[in-house]
Write a protein that holds these residues in place. Structure first.
Motif, PDB file in Angstrom:
ATOM      1  N   GLY A 141       0.835  -1.198   0.000  1.00 21.73           N
ATOM      2  CA  GLY A 141       0.000   0.000   0.000  1.00 21.73           C
ATOM      3  C   GLY A 141       0.866   1.242   0.000  1.00 21.73           C
ATOM      4  N   CYS A 142       0.566   2.183  -0.884  1.00 21.81           N
ATOM      5  CA  CYS A 142       1.378   3.406  -0.951  1.00 21.81           C
ATOM      6  C   CYS A 142       0.527   4.653  -0.761  1.00 21.81           C
ATOM      7  N   PRO A 175      -1.215   7.220   2.450  1.00 20.27           N
ATOM      8  CA  PRO A 175      -0.574   7.918   3.579  1.00 20.27           C
ATOM      9  C   PRO A 175       0.022   6.975   4.624  1.00 20.27           C
ATOM     10  N   ALA A 176      -0.659   5.871   4.939  1.00 21.23           N
ATOM     11  CA  ALA A 176      -0.142   4.958   5.972  1.00 21.23           C
ATOM     12  C   ALA A 176       1.120   4.240   5.485  1.00 21.23           C
ATOM     13  N   THR A 203      -0.794   0.204  -5.656  1.00 17.89           N
ATOM     14  CA  THR A 203      -1.346   0.775  -6.879  1.00 17.89           C
ATOM     15  C   THR A 203      -1.896   2.174  -6.570  1.00 17.89           C
ATOM     16  N   GLN A 236      -4.978   2.881  -6.667  1.00 16.34           N
ATOM     17  CA  GLN A 236      -6.378   2.791  -6.227  1.00 16.34           C
ATOM     18  C   GLN A 236      -6.444   3.035  -4.726  1.00 16.34           C
ATOM     19  N   THR A 237      -6.396   4.299  -4.345  1.00 14.31           N
ATOM     20  CA  THR A 237      -6.370   4.645  -2.935  1.00 14.31           C
ATOM     21  C   THR A 237      -7.575   5.510  -2.606  1.00 14.31           C
ATOM     22  N   ALA A 238      -7.940   5.532  -1.327  1.00 18.47           N
ATOM     23  CA  ALA A 238      -9.040   6.397  -0.897  1.00 18.47           C
ATOM     24  C   ALA A 238      -8.703   7.851  -1.215  1.00 18.47           C
ATOM     25  N   ASN A 244      -8.089  19.666   5.678  1.00 19.14           N
ATOM     26  CA  ASN A 244      -8.000  19.471   7.126  1.00 19.14           C
ATOM     27  C   ASN A 244      -6.739  18.706   7.525  1.00 19.14           C
ATOM     28  N   VAL A 251      -0.860  -6.897  -5.031  1.00 20.18           N
ATOM     29  CA  VAL A 251      -0.476  -8.090  -4.258  1.00 20.18           C
ATOM     30  C   VAL A 251      -1.678  -9.024  -4.237  1.00 20.18           C
ATOM     31  N   VAL A 259      -9.386  -6.019  -6.303  1.00 17.95           N
ATOM     32  CA  VAL A 259      -8.033  -6.251  -5.800  1.00 17.95           C
ATOM     33  C   VAL A 259      -8.163  -6.918  -4.435  1.00 17.95           C
ATOM     34  N   ALA A 260      -7.201  -7.792  -4.085  1.00 17.81           N
ATOM     35  CA  ALA A 260      -7.234  -8.411  -2.754  1.00 17.81           C
ATOM     36  C   ALA A 260      -7.230  -7.301  -1.705  1.00 17.81           C
ATOM     37  N   ASP A 279      -6.305   3.058   7.287  1.00 14.33           N
ATOM     38  CA  ASP A 279      -7.752   2.802   7.298  1.00 14.33           C
ATOM     39  C   ASP A 279      -8.079   1.341   7.574  1.00 14.33           C
ATOM     40  N   CYS A 287     -11.454   7.146   9.690  1.00 14.40           N
ATOM     41  CA  CYS A 287     -10.601   7.110   8.501  1.00 14.40           C
ATOM     42  C   CYS A 287     -10.242   8.534   8.072  1.00 14.40           C
ATOM     43  N   GLN A 288      -9.093   8.991   8.506  1.00 14.69           N
ATOM     44  CA  GLN A 288      -8.592  10.318   8.163  1.00 14.69           C
ATOM     45  C   GLN A 288      -7.095  10.205   7.877  1.00 14.69           C
ATOM     46  N   ILE A 289      -6.597  11.131   7.039  1.00 11.03           N
ATOM     47  CA  ILE A 289      -5.196  11.074   6.639  1.00 11.03           C
ATOM     48  C   ILE A 289      -4.275  11.176   7.858  1.00 11.03           C
TER      49      ILE A 289
HETATM   50  C1  LIG Z   1     -14.175  10.660  -0.980  1.00  9.12           C
HETATM   51  C2  LIG Z   1     -13.170  10.710   0.156  1.00  9.12           C
HETATM   52  C3  LIG Z   1     -12.792  11.931   0.682  1.00  9.12           C
HETATM   53  C4  LIG Z   1     -11.900  12.002   1.760  1.00  9.12           C
HETATM   54  N1  LIG Z   1     -11.539  13.233   2.250  1.00  9.12           N
HETATM   55  C5  LIG Z   1     -10.680  13.303   3.295  1.00  9.12           C
HETATM   56  C6  LIG Z   1     -10.307  14.576   3.827  1.00  9.12           C
HETATM   57  O1  LIG Z   1     -10.738  15.636   3.366  1.00  9.12           O
HETATM   58  N2  LIG Z   1      -9.428  14.583   4.878  1.00  9.12           N
HETATM   59  C7  LIG Z   1      -8.921  13.441   5.428  1.00  9.12           C
HETATM   60  O2  LIG Z   1      -8.129  13.522   6.364  1.00  9.12           O
HETATM   61  N3  LIG Z   1      -9.261  12.225   4.917  1.00  9.12           N
HETATM   62  C8  LIG Z   1     -10.126  12.128   3.885  1.00  9.12           C
HETATM   63  N4  LIG Z   1     -10.476  10.900   3.375  1.00  9.12           N
HETATM   64  C9  LIG Z   1      -9.918   9.659   4.005  1.00  9.12           C
HETATM   65  C10 LIG Z   1      -8.480   9.399   3.562  1.00  9.12           C
HETATM   66  O3  LIG Z   1      -8.408   9.413   2.156  1.00  9.12           O
HETATM   67  C11 LIG Z   1      -8.025   8.056   4.135  1.00  9.12           C
HETATM   68  O4  LIG Z   1      -8.199   8.055   5.541  1.00  9.12           O
HETATM   69  C12 LIG Z   1      -6.551   7.784   3.808  1.00  9.12           C
HETATM   70  O5  LIG Z   1      -6.310   7.849   2.428  1.00  9.12           O
HETATM   71  C13 LIG Z   1      -6.168   6.397   4.334  1.00  9.12           C
HETATM   72  O6  LIG Z   1      -4.857   6.116   3.999  1.00  9.12           O
HETATM   73  P1  LIG Z   1      -4.359   4.588   3.864  1.00  9.12           P
HETATM   74  O7  LIG Z   1      -2.928   4.682   3.492  1.00  9.12           O
HETATM   75  O8  LIG Z   1      -4.744   3.831   5.071  1.00  9.12           O
HETATM   76  O9  LIG Z   1      -5.234   3.966   2.680  1.00  9.12           O
HETATM   77  P2  LIG Z   1      -5.371   4.405   1.152  1.00  9.12           P
HETATM   78  O10 LIG Z   1      -5.107   5.854   0.966  1.00  9.12           O
HETATM   79  O11 LIG Z   1      -6.688   3.888   0.693  1.00  9.12           O
HETATM   80  O12 LIG Z   1      -4.197   3.620   0.403  1.00  9.12           O
HETATM   81  C14 LIG Z   1      -4.250   2.215   0.299  1.00  9.12           C
HETATM   82  C15 LIG Z   1      -3.112   1.764  -0.578  1.00  9.12           C
HETATM   83  O13 LIG Z   1      -3.095   0.331  -0.614  1.00  9.12           O
HETATM   84  C16 LIG Z   1      -3.035  -0.111  -1.966  1.00  9.12           C
HETATM   85  N5  LIG Z   1      -3.598  -1.463  -2.059  1.00  9.12           N
HETATM   86  C17 LIG Z   1      -4.780  -1.936  -1.606  1.00  9.12           C
HETATM   87  N6  LIG Z   1      -4.899  -3.255  -1.869  1.00  9.12           N
HETATM   88  C18 LIG Z   1      -3.751  -3.617  -2.503  1.00  9.12           C
HETATM   89  C19 LIG Z   1      -3.260  -4.844  -3.035  1.00  9.12           C
HETATM   90  N7  LIG Z   1      -3.953  -5.978  -2.971  1.00  9.12           N
HETATM   91  N8  LIG Z   1      -2.059  -4.837  -3.644  1.00  9.12           N
HETATM   92  C20 LIG Z   1      -1.302  -3.701  -3.721  1.00  9.12           C
HETATM   93  N9  LIG Z   1      -1.718  -2.505  -3.224  1.00  9.12           N
HETATM   94  C21 LIG Z   1      -2.919  -2.479  -2.631  1.00  9.12           C
HETATM   95  C22 LIG Z   1      -3.812   0.948  -2.719  1.00  9.12           C
HETATM   96  O14 LIG Z   1      -3.540   0.890  -4.075  1.00  9.12           O
HETATM   97  C23 LIG Z   1      -3.229   2.198  -2.042  1.00  9.12           C
HETATM   98  O15 LIG Z   1      -1.936   2.483  -2.563  1.00  9.12           O
HETATM   99  C24 LIG Z   1     -11.361  10.801   2.311  1.00  9.12           C
HETATM  100  C25 LIG Z   1     -11.727   9.568   1.755  1.00  9.12           C
HETATM  101  C26 LIG Z   1     -12.631   9.506   0.710  1.00  9.12           C
HETATM  102  C27 LIG Z   1     -13.015   8.167   0.143  1.00  9.12           C
END
Ligand SMILES: Cc1cc2nc3c(=O)[nH]c(=O)nc-3n(C[C@H](O)[C@H](O)[C@H](O)COP(=O)(O)OP(=O)(O)OC[C@H]3O[C@@H](n4cnc5c(N)ncnc54)[C@H](O)[C@@H]3O)c2cc1C
Length: 292
Positions: free
Chosen positions: A6-7, A9-10, A30, A32-34, A43, A76, A220-221, A257, A263-265
């Motif tokens: 996953g690439c 914020p986390a 990939t 495909q991230t939130a 914020n 993955v 995706v898994a 997340d 679920c926040q950045i």
């Molecule tokens: C519409 C919307 C608006 C938002 N607005 C805000 C906001 O204004 N402020 C705020 O703080 N938060 C906001 N958020 C929430 C914020 O986007 C998430 O909390 C944050 O992106 C979570 O980070 P993460 O790294 O956990 O997951 P993600 O950002 O979802 O990243 C997940 C990563 O894992 C990868 N991945 C998943 N499965 C696989 C696999 N099988 N193989 C390889 N890679 C994989 C994805 O491709 C991606 O790179 C919003 C979310 C949404 C949906």
């Protein structure tokens, strides 16, 4: 080596702490991230003007690359235990990794398939994990619902235990077709039916497909799929971790997340930091640099 799946914020935050601790890592993820769905973010600390999620994602990748790490743009499809620790599988055989620790930062599971009858037969012929359940279906006629690399990987697991496997794409064209003994039906599914257990899939138009089990492997898994296959504890749609980002399985950490209630950045970044530092400690202990 540590693999970060996953690439977002986390994952990137975990990467920054592991890289700066001079531990070799590979990030696999990939776009495909939130974040990509967030049109405007205002914020999160440090941005005087709103920034789009896509821009923030790209900045994160650049930041990690500045420390010289590779970001592998692959999906993955499975993680399994091996002598070295963990084996990370992608659809591309040249991008498979054996690592001593894994950080799952795959975000929240979104938009899983909605098919009539699916929920009703969960635990009665419907499964979400071929590595966990294929053995119970050995030699049987099985359907896999999905249309991408993940579905093919699950189908191959089932072939390994002698199943007769058909992938049902539920109306979409398959992204990848491989494995000559895997059959394919692209019709849209109307309903899944049976009595005590799953018995058949009925397609739009009325055509039927008899089956003794269905494995769901759409998209995706997800974090849940990968965690379950490894034997990592989950609760609802979250991976269970302690305050150090450690799962119940030594060497497997999770952040973002996929573990957070909110679920926040900012929280994804914070939990990535914790998981990254814990993974560093774990790898150093393995090397004998620290007392465990
Ligand atoms: C519409 C919307 C608006 C938002 N607005 C805000 C906001 O204004 N402020 C705020 O703080 N938060 C906001 N958020 C929430 C914020 O986007 C998430 O909390 C944050 O992106 C979570 O980070 P993460 O790294 O956990 O997951 P993600 O950002 O979802 O990243 C997940 C990563 O894992 C990868 N991945 C998943 N499965 C696989 C696999 N099988 N193989 C390889 N890679 C994989 C994805 O491709 C991606 O790179 C919003 C979310 C949404 C949906």
């Amino acid at each position: 080596m540590i693999a970060i799946v996953g690439c977002g914020p986390a994952g990137i935050s975990a990467a920054l702490y592991t890289l700066r601790a001079n531990i070799e890592i590979t990030i696999i993820g990939t776009r495909q991230t939130a974040l990509a769905l967030a049109e405007k973010i205002e914020n999160y600390y440090g941005f005087a003007q709103p920034i789009s999620g896509k821009e923030l994602f790209d900045i994160g990748i650049k930041q990690a690359k500045r420390f010289g790490c590779r970001v592998v743009a692959e999906e993955v499809v499975a993680i399994s235990s091996c002598d070295k620790g963990f084996k990370i599988l992608t659809p591309n055989p040249s991008e498979e990794f054996e690592v001593s620790a894994v950080i799952l930062a795959t975000g929240k599971q979104r938009g899983k398939v909605d098919i009539k009858g699916l929920l009703e037969f969960e635990g009665r012929g419907i499964s979400y994990c071929a590595i966990c359940d294929a053995f119970f279906f050995r030699g049987k006629k099985i359907a896999v619902i999905g249309d991408g690399a993940y579905a093919i990987a699950e189908a191959n697991e089932l072939l390994n235990v002698g199943c007769d496997v058909t992938i049902l794409t539920n109306g979409s064209e398959p992204e990848v077709v491989s494995g000559s003994s895997i059959k394919l039906i692209t019709k849209k599914i109307e309903i899944i039916t049976g009595r005590e257990r799953v018995e058949r899939v009925i397609f739009e138009g009325g055509e039927e497909f008899e089956t003794e089990g269905i494995f769901v492997a759409t998209g995706v898994a997800s974090s849940m799929d990968l965690a379950r296959k490894l034997g990592v504890l989950t609760e609802g749609d979250r991976i269970v971790v302690n305050e150090n980002g450690e799962t119940n399985l030594p060497g497997v950490f999770a952040a973002g997340d996929c573990v957070n209630k909110l679920c926040q950045i900012s929280l994804a970044v914070a939990s990535g930091t914790v998981a990254g530092l814990s993974a560093v400690k774990y790898v150093r202990a393995l090397r004998g640099e620290l007392e465990k």
